[in-house]
Design a protein around this motif. Sequence first.
Motif, short mmCIF file in Angstrom:
data_model
loop_
_atom_site.label_atom_id
_atom_site.label_comp_id
_atom_site.label_asym_id
_atom_site.label_seq_id
_atom_site.Cartn_x
_atom_site.Cartn_y
_atom_site.Cartn_z
N PHE A 239 28.52 34.46 50.70
CA PHE A 239 28.98 34.94 49.40
C PHE A 239 30.33 34.28 49.08
O PHE A 239 31.04 33.85 49.99
CB PHE A 239 29.20 36.45 49.40
N LYS A 240 30.67 34.23 47.81
CA LYS A 240 31.97 33.69 47.40
C LYS A 240 32.84 34.82 46.89
O LYS A 240 32.36 35.69 46.15
CB LYS A 240 31.79 32.63 46.31
N TYR A 241 34.10 34.79 47.29
CA TYR A 241 35.05 35.74 46.73
C TYR A 241 35.66 35.10 45.49
O TYR A 241 36.25 34.02 45.56
CB TYR A 241 36.15 36.11 47.73
N ASP A 242 35.49 35.74 44.35
CA ASP A 242 36.02 35.25 43.08
C ASP A 242 37.32 36.00 42.80
O ASP A 242 37.30 37.20 42.53
CB ASP A 242 34.99 35.49 41.97
N GLN A 243 38.45 35.30 42.88
CA GLN A 243 39.75 35.94 42.70
C GLN A 243 39.93 36.48 41.30
O GLN A 243 40.52 37.55 41.12
CB GLN A 243 40.87 34.94 43.00
N THR A 244 39.45 35.76 40.31
CA THR A 244 39.62 36.20 38.92
C THR A 244 38.92 37.52 38.67
O THR A 244 39.47 38.42 38.04
CB THR A 244 39.08 35.12 37.95
N ARG A 245 37.72 37.66 39.18
CA ARG A 245 36.93 38.89 38.99
C ARG A 245 37.21 39.92 40.09
O ARG A 245 36.75 41.04 40.01
CB ARG A 245 35.45 38.56 38.98
N ASP A 246 37.93 39.51 41.13
CA ASP A 246 38.16 40.34 42.32
C ASP A 246 36.83 40.91 42.81
O ASP A 246 36.65 42.12 42.97
CB ASP A 246 39.17 41.47 42.05
N ALA A 247 35.88 39.97 43.03
CA ALA A 247 34.51 40.38 43.37
C ALA A 247 33.88 39.40 44.34
O ALA A 247 34.20 38.21 44.34
CB ALA A 247 33.67 40.45 42.10
N PHE A 248 32.96 39.93 45.16
CA PHE A 248 32.12 39.10 46.00
C PHE A 248 30.84 38.80 45.23
O PHE A 248 30.20 39.72 44.69
CB PHE A 248 31.79 39.80 47.32
N ILE A 249 30.46 37.53 45.19
CA ILE A 249 29.28 37.10 44.44
C ILE A 249 28.36 36.32 45.37
O ILE A 249 28.79 35.37 46.02
CB ILE A 249 29.68 36.25 43.22
N GLU A 250 27.10 36.75 45.42
CA GLU A 250 26.13 36.07 46.28
C GLU A 250 25.85 34.67 45.73
O GLU A 250 26.10 34.39 44.55
CB GLU A 250 24.83 36.87 46.37
#
Length: 121
Positions: free
Chosen positions: A62-73
Amino acid sequence: MAHFAKLGIGNIVERVEVVSNDIATTEQAGVDFLNNLYKTRDVWKQTSYNNNIRKNYAGIGFKYDQTRDAFIEPKPFDSWILNEDTCRWEAPVAKPTLTQEQIDNKNYYRWNETIKNWELV
């Protein structure tokens, strides 16, 4: 128990570790514990099975998206679109509902990227 995702190059999750709530009283306390344990200065982000921290439970890859403060598969298909509210990938066409007969026959729908639609299997 608290869960922490180790981020590597490009903010890609490399591993997920469990830390006792007695130790991880804050996110920083959990990060400090893991870095002391492994004698590193790795980047760790807390994640949750309940999806109440950073949208989704982090999995390897998964990628951690700093802008969204979210983990995205990882994106499953090129045509799929990211739902900004859930940070989950969605097909551009809604998945049809199976009929009882299809269920009884053990049919299911799978995404066909060539035709960009669901197909009955």
